[in-house]
Enzyme design. Structure first.
Site, PDB file in Angstrom:
ATOM      1  N   ASP A 113       1.510  -1.297   4.833  1.00 48.40           N
ATOM      2  CA  ASP A 113       0.992   0.038   5.518  1.00 48.40           C
ATOM      3  C   ASP A 113      -0.338   0.362   5.164  1.00 48.40           C
ATOM      4  OD1 ASP A 113       0.808   2.637   6.700  1.00 48.40           O
ATOM      5  OD2 ASP A 113       2.402   3.449   5.162  1.00 48.40           O
ATOM      6  N   CYS A 167      -1.206   4.105  11.133  1.00 44.18           N
ATOM      7  CA  CYS A 167      -0.940   5.391  11.788  1.00 44.18           C
ATOM      8  C   CYS A 167      -2.216   5.425  12.822  1.00 44.18           C
ATOM      9  CB  CYS A 167      -0.766   6.487  10.971  1.00 44.18           C
ATOM     10  SG  CYS A 167      -1.859   6.716   9.655  1.00 44.18           S
ATOM     11  N   ALA A 223       1.309   4.308  -1.839  1.00 41.38           N
ATOM     12  CA  ALA A 223       1.183   5.838  -2.009  1.00 41.38           C
ATOM     13  C   ALA A 223       0.973   6.766  -0.796  1.00 41.38           C
ATOM     14  CB  ALA A 223      -0.011   6.085  -3.270  1.00 41.38           C
ATOM     15  N   PRO A 224       1.545   7.836  -0.770  1.00 38.80           N
ATOM     16  CA  PRO A 224       2.338   8.686  -1.846  1.00 38.80           C
ATOM     17  C   PRO A 224       3.812   8.238  -1.936  1.00 38.80           C
ATOM     18  CG  PRO A 224       2.004   9.889   0.036  1.00 38.80           C
ATOM     19  CD  PRO A 224       1.325   8.750   0.422  1.00 38.80           C
ATOM     20  N   ASP A 245      -0.307   0.076  -5.311  1.00 39.89           N
ATOM     21  CA  ASP A 245      -1.570   1.008  -4.543  1.00 39.89           C
ATOM     22  C   ASP A 245      -2.825   0.743  -5.538  1.00 39.89           C
ATOM     23  OD1 ASP A 245      -1.364   3.240  -2.255  1.00 39.89           O
ATOM     24  OD2 ASP A 245      -3.103   3.247  -3.885  1.00 39.89           O
ATOM     25  N   CYS A 298       0.852  -1.185   0.119  1.00 41.01           N
ATOM     26  CA  CYS A 298      -0.082   0.247   0.047  1.00 41.01           C
ATOM     27  C   CYS A 298       0.917   1.306  -0.098  1.00 41.01           C
ATOM     28  CB  CYS A 298      -0.723   0.154   1.323  1.00 41.01           C
ATOM     29  SG  CYS A 298      -2.035  -1.479   1.463  1.00 41.01           S
ATOM     30  N   GLY A 326       6.248   7.542   0.737  1.00 41.43           N
ATOM     31  CA  GLY A 326       7.057   8.098   1.786  1.00 41.43           C
ATOM     32  C   GLY A 326       8.042   6.684   2.208  1.00 41.43           C
ATOM     33  N   LYS A 327       7.393   5.529   2.425  1.00 42.19           N
ATOM     34  CA  LYS A 327       7.903   4.575   2.881  1.00 42.19           C
ATOM     35  C   LYS A 327       8.770   3.618   1.701  1.00 42.19           C
ATOM     36  CE  LYS A 327       5.097   4.134   6.996  1.00 42.19           C
ATOM     37  NZ  LYS A 327       3.936   4.955   6.399  1.00 42.19           N
TER      38      LYS A 327
HETATM   39  C1  LIG Z   1      -1.458   4.567   4.893  1.00 42.82           C
HETATM   40  S1  LIG Z   1      -1.569   4.796   3.153  1.00 42.82           S
HETATM   41  C2  LIG Z   1       0.182   4.307   2.672  1.00 42.82           C
HETATM   42  C3  LIG Z   1       1.119   5.530   2.894  1.00 42.82           C
HETATM   43  C4  LIG Z   1       2.343   4.889   2.328  1.00 42.82           C
HETATM   44  N1  LIG Z   1       2.864   3.618   2.601  1.00 42.82           N
HETATM   45  C5  LIG Z   1       3.552   6.117   2.700  1.00 42.82           C
HETATM   46  O1  LIG Z   1       4.173   5.732   3.385  1.00 42.82           O
HETATM   47  O2  LIG Z   1       3.608   6.958   1.698  1.00 42.82           O
HETATM   48  C6  LIG Z   1      -2.522   3.597   2.508  1.00 42.82           C
HETATM   49  C7  LIG Z   1      -2.628   3.256   1.092  1.00 42.82           C
HETATM   50  O3  LIG Z   1      -3.376   2.037   0.852  1.00 42.82           O
HETATM   51  C8  LIG Z   1      -3.894   2.366  -0.433  1.00 42.82           C
HETATM   52  N2  LIG Z   1      -4.810   0.991  -0.632  1.00 42.82           N
HETATM   53  C9  LIG Z   1      -5.941   0.929   0.117  1.00 42.82           C
HETATM   54  N3  LIG Z   1      -6.528  -0.224  -0.054  1.00 42.82           N
HETATM   55  C10 LIG Z   1      -5.734  -0.861  -0.802  1.00 42.82           C
HETATM   56  C11 LIG Z   1      -5.552  -2.500  -1.647  1.00 42.82           C
HETATM   57  N4  LIG Z   1      -6.440  -3.080  -1.297  1.00 42.82           N
HETATM   58  N5  LIG Z   1      -4.428  -2.578  -2.271  1.00 42.82           N
HETATM   59  C12 LIG Z   1      -3.523  -1.660  -2.634  1.00 42.82           C
HETATM   60  N6  LIG Z   1      -3.377  -0.368  -1.921  1.00 42.82           N
HETATM   61  C13 LIG Z   1      -4.507  -0.133  -1.079  1.00 42.82           C
HETATM   62  C14 LIG Z   1      -4.535   3.722  -0.244  1.00 42.82           C
HETATM   63  O4  LIG Z   1      -4.792   4.081  -1.787  1.00 42.82           O
HETATM   64  C15 LIG Z   1      -3.511   4.364  -0.049  1.00 42.82           C
HETATM   65  O5  LIG Z   1      -2.611   4.944  -0.693  1.00 42.82           O
END
Ligand SMILES: C[S@@+](CC[C@H](N)C(=O)[O-])C[C@H]1O[C@@H](n2cnc3c(N)ncnc32)[C@H](O)[C@@H]1O
Length: 427
Positions: free
Chosen positions: A313, A366, A248-249, A268, A246, A251-252
């Site tokens: 994440d 988070c 986007a955007p 994502d 997961c 960071g990790k």
């Molecule tokens: C907490 S954010 C991730 C932040 C990211 N790891 C960072 O550090 O920048 C959760 C992300 O999960 C994505 N997401 C939600 N459901 C998902 C799925 N079933 N498969 C893949 N990505 C998913 C969302 O679009 C969102 O961008």
């Protein structure tokens, strides 16, 4: 002043109608360039203390103003009078002038009377507003109850920490510049900063990120100190096959790519958000394979070769990062918690088979709610015979309770948001 107050009030109303704050601010309109920072400060501040401001207005007005625009304008002005150093006469005059567009002749006098009454009875009113939990802490009642039930005596500190102003923390891109050299580059420009963790730099005062040295050159990313713990905890080394499920955007994702040379796949489900991963990788001069896909449906994107490491994440309530995103306190519903828990469970179950034997999956949120955190991973480990929780190696000075980091109180040495980490080992 009045233009900024009006624009901030519009943004606050949009949030209460369901919009996120960045979207609401973008749509709030007619603030001049110079006022934009003030609009942002007023909208963030008003949402941070909305429970208190509502309680104050209820004490000051016989009944809630019939006009929702006037109500929001009064919250903004009360925020300024309660939490900022803005001169009270300028706040009151601005708010009174801002009512002109409301086309209600009574609004002018009402605004003047309410705000002046507040100034006269300030201390009494602040004490009265704090009698009720929503007025004291500025969260929805269900949120306060959830934190109280989980954290008991610590709940007041945790709720208050979520209302603090967060610091601006950067993560220095070790492939571009050493952390201490970057601190020296900041210092040469008169920017005061302290180091935090292995790659973090916290600025003494907020500023425009794109104006900092090395932004275009990819010397740093903006990332909270707590989020900077994720990539090191995963324990990646050169050559590993790694999934950021997961991403986007990014960071990790970008942090992982800074730490080691990996075969890194970033997924994502949201294709537009994934574009930001691509932009961040490009600015930092890093690379990874990207795919817009549902991580919970590996058939659609997995080639069947197991990953050595998976970073998961998950989407969550974001209850640990409300000091940065105070809109979350008013946008979330209690029922969202269960919906996120189900989504997180689906992701965990679907991705586990993609992990190599002996591999590790770092589950992170988070959030500060146990249902999304310890309860979620303990239930997973109980139903997966080949999964166990490995010991997390946090850096010295990081205070964690079974992987749960709480939003740091003001002035803490490690000033981070609230996160949860669990490292799952495949036998
Ligand atoms: C907490 S954010 C991730 C932040 C990211 N790891 C960072 O550090 O920048 C959760 C992300 O999960 C994505 N997401 C939600 N459901 C998902 C799925 N079933 N498969 C893949 N990505 C998913 C969302 O679009 C969102 O961008």
């Amino acid at each position: 002043m009045e233009l900024a107050q009006r624009a901030a009030a519009r943004a606050v109303r949009r949030v209460l109608a369901g919009s996120t704050l960045p979207v609401a601010l973008a749509a709030a309109g007619d603030a001049s360039q110079g006022d934009r920072a003030l609009v942002q400060e007023l909208a963030y501040g008003t949402l941070r203390f909305l429970g208190q401001l509502r309680a104050l207005l209820a004490l000051l007005a016989e009944r809630p103003p019939a006009d929702a625009s006037l109500e929001a304008l009064l919250w903004v002005a009360l925020y300024q009078l309660t939490h900022t150093a803005a001169p009270p006469h300028a706040v009151v005059d601005g708010a009174v002038n801002a009512t002109v567009r409301l086309k209600k002749s009574s609004a002018r006098g009402l605004t003047n009377a309410i705000l002046r009454n507040f100034l006269r009875r300030r201390d009494d009113l602040l004490a009265l507003a704090a009698r009720d939990a929503a007025g004291r802490f500025s969260y929805q009642p269900w949120w306060i109850e959830r934190v109280r039930a989980q954290y008991g005596a610590r709940s007041a500190d945790i709720l208050d920490a979520g209302n603090a102003r967060p610091p601006l923390t950067l993560r220095v891109n070790r492939r571009a510049i050493a952390r201490d050299d970057y601190v020296a580059a900041l210092s040469a420009r008169g920017i005061v900063a302290t180091t935090t963790g292995a790659a973090g730099v916290t600025l003494a005062a907020p500023c425009t990120v794109s104006a900092l040295p090395g932004y275009a050159e990819g010397w740093f990313s903006v990332q909270d100190a707590g989020a900077q713990l994720a990539a090191p905890l995963l324990g990646v080394v050169d050559g590993m096959r790694v999934l950021d499920a997961c991403a986007a955007p990014g960071g990790k994702t970008t942090h992982l790519a800074e730490i080691a040379s990996l075969d890194l796949l970033a997924l994502d489900v949201d294709g537009r958000r994934l574009e930001r991963v691509a932009q961040n990788l490009a600015r930092l001069k890093l690379s990874a394979r990207l795919a817009a896909a549902d991580a919970a449906d590996p058939v659609a994107w997995w080639d069947g070769v197991a990953f050595d490491r998976i970073l998961l994440d998950v989407p969550c309530t974001a209850s640990g990062v409300v000091r940065r995103h105070p809109d979350g306190k008013w946008l979330r519903r209690d029922s969202d918690v269960d919906a996120f828990v189900a989504q997180q469970r689906r992701l965990l179950d679907a991705l586990w088979p993609c992990l190599a034997r002996g591999g590790r999956l770092l589950y992170t949120t988070c959030s500060i709610f146990a249902a999304e955190n310890a309860r979620q991973v303990d239930a997973f480990a109980a139903r997966q015979p080949d999964a166990s929780r490995a010991v997390l190696q946090f850096p010295a000075g990081i205070d964690s309770d079974d992987g749960q980091l709480l939003p740091a109180p003001a002035g803490a040495e490690h000033n981070h948001d609230g996160f949860f980490y669990a490292l799952l080992q495949k036998k």
